[in-house]
Design a protein around this motif. Structure first.
Motif, PDB file in Angstrom:
ATOM      1  N   ARG A  16      46.936  91.323  96.984  1.00 27.64           N
ATOM      2  CA  ARG A  16      46.126  90.872  95.842  1.00 27.64           C
ATOM      3  C   ARG A  16      44.821  90.241  96.306  1.00 27.64           C
ATOM      4  NH1 ARG A  16      49.982  85.747  94.083  1.00 27.64           N
ATOM      5  NH2 ARG A  16      50.427  85.127  96.209  1.00 27.64           N
ATOM      6  N   SER A  17      44.286  90.707  97.447  1.00 31.19           N
ATOM      7  CA  SER A  17      43.030  90.114  97.939  1.00 31.19           C
ATOM      8  C   SER A  17      41.861  90.533  97.056  1.00 31.19           C
ATOM      9  CB  SER A  17      42.769  90.524  99.390  1.00 31.19           C
ATOM     10  OG  SER A  17      42.364  91.876  99.444  1.00 31.19           O
ATOM     11  N   HIS A  66      52.719  91.224  95.827  1.00 33.48           N
ATOM     12  CA  HIS A  66      52.135  90.297  96.815  1.00 33.48           C
ATOM     13  C   HIS A  66      53.263  89.610  97.564  1.00 33.48           C
ATOM     14  CE1 HIS A  66      53.069  87.389  93.750  1.00 33.48           C
ATOM     15  NE2 HIS A  66      52.417  88.175  92.887  1.00 33.48           N
ATOM     16  N   SER A  67      52.890  88.572  98.312  1.00 31.93           N
ATOM     17  CA  SER A  67      53.866  87.962  99.217  1.00 31.93           C
ATOM     18  C   SER A  67      55.048  87.332  98.485  1.00 31.93           C
ATOM     19  CB  SER A  67      53.171  86.919 100.095  1.00 31.93           C
ATOM     20  OG  SER A  67      52.437  86.032  99.277  1.00 31.93           O
ATOM     21  N   GLY A 108      48.372  93.978 105.696  1.00 30.80           N
ATOM     22  CA  GLY A 108      48.075  93.435 107.024  1.00 30.80           C
ATOM     23  C   GLY A 108      49.341  93.125 107.801  1.00 30.80           C
ATOM     24  N   VAL A 124      45.956 101.113 103.714  1.00 27.74           N
ATOM     25  CA  VAL A 124      44.692 100.411 103.988  1.00 27.74           C
ATOM     26  C   VAL A 124      44.777  99.593 105.283  1.00 27.74           C
ATOM     27  CG1 VAL A 124      42.996  98.790 103.021  1.00 27.74           C
ATOM     28  CG2 VAL A 124      44.258 100.287 101.493  1.00 27.74           C
ATOM     29  N   ILE A 160      44.991  97.806 108.829  1.00 26.57           N
ATOM     30  CA  ILE A 160      44.500  98.022 110.194  1.00 26.57           C
ATOM     31  C   ILE A 160      45.117  96.904 111.022  1.00 26.57           C
ATOM     32  CG2 ILE A 160      42.483  98.099 111.716  1.00 26.57           C
ATOM     33  CD1 ILE A 160      40.759  98.890 109.373  1.00 26.57           C
ATOM     34  N   THR A 204      35.409 103.366 104.154  1.00 26.04           N
ATOM     35  CA  THR A 204      34.817 102.063 103.847  1.00 26.04           C
ATOM     36  C   THR A 204      33.333 102.067 104.187  1.00 26.04           C
ATOM     37  OG1 THR A 204      36.916 100.950 104.159  1.00 26.04           O
ATOM     38  CG2 THR A 204      34.965  99.589 104.402  1.00 26.04           C
TER      39      THR A 204
END
Ligand code: NAD
Length: 291
Positions: free
Chosen positions: A165-166, A190-191, A211, A230, A232, A273
């Motif tokens: 949810r960034s 989310h977390s 992440g 997404v 990396i 991106t």
């Protein structure tokens, strides 16, 4: 099963961007991007270097402003103000993350929203939610949408689960997927989400922006789902020269067996991106030159 080739899709976006740059040049204006880097973060240096190189490749102007770690908030605000006032600069970005003594949100607010090619300024966040196409959309989720479209994925009525949810990825991704035209039904996880694997198994489209290396395993994915990775993440790998390798948030080797389409890491979302940053800069230039 389709592996969505981000490099190819990015190349086709950049071909169009290059044509637009040529047209702007014919009209007497060269798009210009300023990239501000504060401090010595090695990953940020790599990102900034590749953005500046891409501008040069496309025949666009770029200005790299590298400031020392001890740069104060006031000094950085002054640099932003100068770039706001510089008519040869159409896009401004301050590479994230800045050193901890910098109030990043205040810096983002200081950027002229017409030059905010990252799409982080509150005015552009509002325009995204309002579905006002004059705004700037953050480059990574914009690139994810292009990948989904390029793969011919039907989003209308599809259930999309966005994990994360960034402000940079998860939230704008959810807005784009639910917007008119895309028309997906979106769940944002989310977390603190309970039973994430079970939730994801109900998804036609999964966008993983967490992440956490290889968190999304085969048991998260229903047969025939589309998976956009997404993430990396660096993981140690003694067999590699550098001692590490890059993996996504998705356990590719497992998930590839079940899904209808998937983006690899690297070579999926990453190249998009930067392509969308170039596209946003051209859009900013066109708007500012009233072309
Ligand atoms: P972030 O740290 O700001 O956000 C991560 C999100 O994941 C948070 O909203 C958090 O609630 C959620 N999360 C954390 N643990 C979770 C769990 N166990 N279950 C469910 N959700 C959980 O990160 P970000 O900036 O959104 O980036 C996410 C990933 O995408 C990172 O790996 C980053 O490197 C990568 N990224 C890639 C690109 C690109 O160009 N490909 C661009 C931006 C970010």
């Amino acid at each position: 099963m389709q592996v969505i080739n981000g490099k190819e899709v990015a190349a086709s976006v950049l071909t169009k961007v290059q044509q637009d740059i040529e047209a702007l040049k014919q009209a007497g204006v060269v798009p210009g991007l300023a990239v501000v880097l504060v401090g010595e973060d090695p990953a940020s240096k790599v990102y900034v270097g590749s953005k500046v190189r891409k501008c040069a490749e496309l025949g666009m102007n770029s200005r790299k402003i590298a400031l020392p770690t001890e740069t104060t908030q006031q000094e950085l605000l002054k640099v932003v103000a100068e770039l706001n006032a510089d008519s040869s600069i159409h896009g401004i970005l301050v590479q994230s993350p800045p050193p901890p003594h910098i109030d990043e949100a205040a810096i983002v607010r200081a950027i002229d929203p017409r030059k905010d090619v990252d799409g982080f300024h509150p005015e552009n966040v509002a325009k995204l939610v309002l579905e006002d196409p004059s705004g700037f959309v953050p480059c990574t989720p914009l690139g994810c949408m292009q990948l989904i479209k390029s793969a011919g994925v039907e989003t209308q009525g599809a259930h999309a689960v966005v994990i994360g949810r960034s402000m940079i990825v998860g939230k704008p991704m959810a807005s784009l997927l639910m917007a008119k035209g895309a028309d997906a039904t979106v769940t944002v996880a989310h977390s603190r989400t309970r039973d994430l694997a079970q939730l994801c198994r109900t998804a036609d489209i999964i966008v993983a922006a967490v992440g956490r290396p290889e968190m999304v395993t085969a048991d998260f994915v229903k047969d025939g789902a589309v998976v956009i990775d997404v993430g990396i993440n660096r993981v140690e790998d003694a067999s590699r020269e550098k001692g590490y390798r890059i993996v996504g948030d998705v356990k590719y080797s497992e998930v590839v067996q079940k899904c209808r389409a998937i983006t690899p890491v690297p070579g999926g979302v990453g190249p998009m991106t930067i392509a969308m940053l170039m596209a946003n800069t051209v859009k900013a230039c066109r708007q500012q030159a009233l072309l």
